[in-house]
Write an enzyme that holds these catalytic residues in place. Structure first.
Site, PDB file in Angstrom:
ATOM      1  N   LYS A  65      26.058 -19.148  37.159  1.00 24.46           N
ATOM      2  CA  LYS A  65      25.080 -18.237  37.752  1.00 24.46           C
ATOM      3  C   LYS A  65      23.698 -18.817  37.432  1.00 24.46           C
ATOM      4  O   LYS A  65      23.168 -18.598  36.354  1.00 24.46           O
ATOM      5  CB  LYS A  65      25.233 -16.846  37.109  1.00 24.46           C
ATOM      6  CG  LYS A  65      24.704 -15.604  37.883  1.00 24.46           C
ATOM      7  CD  LYS A  65      23.489 -15.696  38.672  1.00 24.46           C
ATOM      8  CE  LYS A  65      22.247 -15.341  37.863  1.00 24.46           C
ATOM      9  NZ  LYS A  65      21.014 -15.579  38.646  1.00 24.46           N
TER      10      LYS A  65
ATOM     11  N   GLU B  66      21.152 -19.348  23.982  1.00 21.65           N
ATOM     12  CA  GLU B  66      20.012 -20.207  23.634  1.00 21.65           C
ATOM     13  C   GLU B  66      18.786 -19.572  24.245  1.00 21.65           C
ATOM     14  O   GLU B  66      18.605 -19.603  25.454  1.00 21.65           O
ATOM     15  CB  GLU B  66      20.241 -21.620  24.161  1.00 21.65           C
ATOM     16  CG  GLU B  66      19.326 -22.627  23.512  1.00 21.65           C
ATOM     17  CD  GLU B  66      18.377 -23.280  24.488  1.00 21.65           C
ATOM     18  OE1 GLU B  66      18.806 -23.577  25.621  1.00 21.65           O
ATOM     19  OE2 GLU B  66      17.213 -23.506  24.129  1.00 21.65           O
TER      20      GLU B  66
ATOM     21  N   CYS C  98      11.910 -24.398  25.772  1.00 23.65           N
ATOM     22  CA  CYS C  98      12.189 -23.556  24.602  1.00 23.65           C
ATOM     23  C   CYS C  98      11.778 -24.254  23.314  1.00 23.65           C
ATOM     24  O   CYS C  98      11.684 -23.629  22.269  1.00 23.65           O
ATOM     25  CB  CYS C  98      13.665 -23.197  24.552  1.00 23.65           C
ATOM     26  SG  CYS C  98      14.697 -24.641  24.388  1.00 23.65           S
TER      27      CYS C  98
ATOM     28  N   GLU D 161       6.390 -15.746  23.159  1.00 21.53           N
ATOM     29  CA  GLU D 161       6.607 -17.044  23.819  1.00 21.53           C
ATOM     30  C   GLU D 161       5.734 -17.157  25.068  1.00 21.53           C
ATOM     31  O   GLU D 161       5.845 -16.364  25.996  1.00 21.53           O
ATOM     32  CB  GLU D 161       8.078 -17.199  24.208  1.00 21.53           C
ATOM     33  CG  GLU D 161       8.427 -18.583  24.753  1.00 21.53           C
ATOM     34  CD  GLU D 161       9.919 -18.757  25.014  1.00 21.53           C
ATOM     35  OE1 GLU D 161      10.527 -17.860  25.630  1.00 21.53           O
ATOM     36  OE2 GLU D 161      10.467 -19.790  24.576  1.00 21.53           O
TER      37      GLU D 161
END
Ligand SMILES: NC(=O)C1=CN([C@@H]2O[C@H](COP(=O)(O)OP(=O)(O)OC[C@H]3O[C@@H](n4cnc5c(N)ncnc54)[C@H](OP(=O)(O)O)[C@@H]3O)[C@@H](O)[C@H]2O)C=CC1
Ligand SMILES: O=C(O)[C@H](O)CO
Length: 494
Positions: free
Chosen positions: A174, A249, A283, A383
Site C-alpha cells: 500500500k 519505522e 527520517c 519533525e
C-alpha cells in the site's frame, strides 16, 4: 499523456471495483501527473485473499527457488533503471543524483535479501530427557501488509518486499498516495519476473480511507510501515484486534553535534547532505544543530556559505527540488514562522525561492538556517521534514549535550563530529538513538539495522535482524525413545 494506474491483484492489473481514481500532482510543476486506482474494501479483500492463498505455495518453495525470482527482479529493474530514475524525479521531485542513488539502493537491498537464501537458520537444543530433542525452526508469518512512504518510495518497497519474500511470506503493498506510480512500476517488474500470482499485490488508495480496514484484516499477519509517528500509533490501535506483528519505522529528529575539536569543513559538508538530501524529507535528516560555543560562529558562517551554493529548481538539473506536496510546503513554512515568533533568527532562506514561471506552482522552499533556537521551541521538538534547521550554541559540558540530544520524543538517527575518541565512545554508549553517525554521513546500509528508540517506532529493518522480523521461531519437541513414559510418573497422567 496522463498516466492511469490500476490495482495489481492475483497477478493481474485490474480496475478498482468502484472505478474511482485519485489524482497525483507533479511537485515540481504543480500539474496533474496521473490518476491511480482508489481501492474499495472489496478490492482489499480480493488482494488479501489472493496473498493468503498464494502464501501456502510460496512457503513450500525452497529459499533458493524464491531467491531466483528476486534475482530476476533485480535484473529487470537494472535493465530499465533509467525509467525508474525518471519516475522518481517526476513523482518525488528528487534531483537526478539522488534518484539514481535510490535506484542503487533498491538493487542493493534486493540483492542483500536474495542472498539470505539458505541462511535463515534455526537451532537444535537438548530435550528434557536423553531421548528427547527440541527443533527451533524459523517460519514465515504469512501475509505481510507493506505500507510505504513518499520520501524513498522505491527503496522502501524493496526494503519491505525483499525480506518478506525471501522468508516465505507474501505481500500487499500500500504505497503513499503521493507516489503510487513508483510502486506500480516495481510491481510491473514483479509481474514480468514471473512471481506466482498473489505473491505480491498492489493496493492504492487513501490510507485514511482504507487503512484501518486493511490493518485490522484477520488474514494479515505482519504490518510494516514507514511513515509518520501518528500513523504508526493509529496502526497500533487498529491492528490490536488481529495482534499483527508490527515493524514501524517512524519519525526522526536527528541531533547534529559539532564539538570544539571537529573537522569543521567535514562537518559542514556532511550537514549539507544530512539537511538537504531529498529536500530534508528523510527520517534521518539533521533536525537539530548543536555547535560548541568555541566554534559556533565559524561553523554557522561556513554552513551558510555552503548552503548558498545549492542550486534549487528543476530536479533534472539542480541540487535540490521541491517538497512533495502543498501540505508539506505549508507545514515546513509554519515551522519557520513559529520559530521566529518564539525568538529565533533567520540567517539564511526563509521562504519560496525565485524560480522561472513554469515552476511557480511547484512546492519549493528555500534551504533555511535559524539561530538563537532554544530546546523547547517547536522547531526542536517536532519533525520538520524539510530543508530547515535551527542551531543552538552549547557549552563545554558534553554530558549536557548528550542530555539535550536525548531530550526528544524521537530516537532514530544522530550525528557527532569530534576527534576525541573518548567522547565518541561515551556518545556511542549514552546516546539513545538507533543510529549514531560519527564523523560521517548516512544513510543507513542494507547490512545496518535501521531502528529507533521512543516514538521513532519499533522492531526495525535491514541487516540480519531485519530479516528475522519476518519469521517466527517455532519449537518442535520430539521424544524418540521406544516408550517415552516408561518408569516415569508424570502427574496427573499416571
Ligand atoms: N520516518 C520516515 O521515514 C517518514 C516520516 N514521515 C513523516 O510523516 C509526515 C507525513 O508524511 P506522510 O507520507 O503523509 O506520512 P503518513 O504516515 O501519512 O503516510 C505513510 C504511509 O502510511 C499510509 N497511511 C496513512 N494513514 C494510514 C492509516 N490510518 N492506516 C494505514 N496506512 C495509513 C499512507 O497512505 P496515504 O499516502 O494514502 O495517506 C502512506 O502510504 C511527514 O511530514 C514526516 O514528518 C513521512 C514519511 C516517512
Ligand atoms: O525513511 C527514510 O527516510 C530512510 O530510511 C532514510 O534513509
Amino acid at each position: 499523456m496522463e498516466k492511469i494506474q490500476n490495482l495489481f491483484i492475483n497477478g493481474e492489473w485490474t480496475k478498482p471495483s468502484s472505478e474511482e481514481y485519485l489524482d497525483k500532482y507533479n511537485p515540481t510543476t504543480g500539474e496533474l501527473y496521473g490518476k491511480f486506482a482508489s481501492a474499495s474494501r472489496e478490492d482489499v479483500d480480493r488482494s488479501i485473499d489472493s496473498a493468503y492463498d498464494a502464501q501456502k505455495k510460496w512457503e513450500r518453495l525452497t529459499s533458493v527457488e524464491r531467491s531466483k525470482y528476486l534475482y530476476k527482479l533485480i535484473d529487470l529493474i537494472s535493465q530499465d533503471r533509467e525509467y525508474l530514475t525518471n519516475i522518481l524525479m517526476d513523482e518525488v521531485g528528487k534531483p537526478r543524483v539522488e534518484a539514481e542513488e535510490e535506484v542503487d539502493g533498491v538493487l542493493d537491498q534486493l540483492q542483500y535479501y536474495a542472498e539470505f537464501a539458505r541462511k535463515i537458520t534455526g537451532d537444535v537444543v537438548e530435550g528434557t530427557k536423553p531421548e528427547r530433542i527440541i527443533y527451533q525452526y524459523k517460519v514465515p508469518y504469512g501475509v505481510v501488509l507493506a505500507i510505504t512512504p513518499w520520501n524513498f518510495p522505491a527503496a522502501m518497497v524493496a526494503r519491505k518486499i525483499g525480506p518478506a519474500l525471501i522468508s516465505g511470506n507474501t505481500v500487499i503493498i500500500k504505497p503513499s498516495s503521493d507516489t503510487p506510480f513508483v510502486a506500480g512500476w516495481i510491481v510491473e517488474k514483479v509481474r514480468q519476473a514471473g512471481f506466482p500470482p498473489g505473491t505480491v499485490n498492489l493496493i492504492t488508495g487513501k490510507g485514511s480511507v482504507i487503512g484501518d480496514y486493511m490493518t485490522s484484516h484477520k488474514k494479515i499477519s505482519v504490518i510494516t510501515l514507514t511513515g509518520e509517528t501518528k500513523t504508526g500509533v493509529q496502526i497500533m490501535k487498529s491492528s490490536s484486534s488481529i495482534m499483527a506483528k508490527l515493524i514501524l519505522e517512524l519519525g526522526g529528529k536527528a541531533p547534529f553535534i559539532v564539538w570544539k575539536d571537529a573537522d569543521l569543513e567535514l562537518a559542514a559538508r556532511v550537514l549539507m547532505w544530512a539537511k538537504y538530501w531529498n529536500s530534508g524529507q528523510s527520517c534521518i535528516a539533521a533536525e537539530r544543530l548543536y555547535v560548541h560555543e568555541d566554534v559556533y560562529d565559524k561553523f554557522i558562517n561556513l554552513f551558510i556559505e555552503k548552503t548558498k551554493t545549492l542550486r534549487i529548481g528543476d530536479p533534472r538539473t539542480n541540487d535540490m527540488g521541491p517538497l512533495i506536496n502543498s501540505g508539506q510546503l505549508s507545514k515546513v513554512s509554519s515551522f519557520v514562522e513559529s520559530a521566529v515568533s518564539e525568538g529565533a533568527k533567520i540567517v539564511f532562506g526563509g521562504g519560496k525561492p525565485q524560480l522561472p514561471d513554469k515552476f511557480s506552482k511547484g512546492f519549493f522552499y528555500m534551504p533555511t538556517i535559524l539561530t538563537r533556537v532554544k530546546q523547547n521551541m517547536k522547531i526542536f521538538r517536532e519533525e520538520i521534514f524539510g530543508p530547515v534547521i535551527g542551531a543552538m550554541k552549547v557549552s563545554d559540558d558534553f554530558d549536557e549535550v548528550i542530555d539535550l540530544a536525548n531530550d526528544s520524543d524521537y530516537g532514530l538517527a544522530s550525528y557527532l563530529f569530534t576527534k576525541d575518541i573518548s567522547l565518541a565512545m561515551k556518545a556511542s554508549r549514552e546516546i539513545k538513538f538507533g543510529e549514531l553517525y560519527i564523523n560521517m554521513p548516512g544513510p543507513e546500509a542494507s547490512q545496518g539495522y535501521h531502528t529507533g528508540f521512543r516514538m521513532s517506532g519499533q522492531a526495525g529493518e535491514n541487516s540480519k535482524y531485519g530479516v528475522e522480523e519476518y519469521v517466527k521461531v517455532k519449537n518442535v519437541y520430539i521424544d524418540y525413545s521406544k516408550d517415552s513414559t516408561k518408569g516415569e510418573v508424570i502427574p496427573p497422567y499416571t
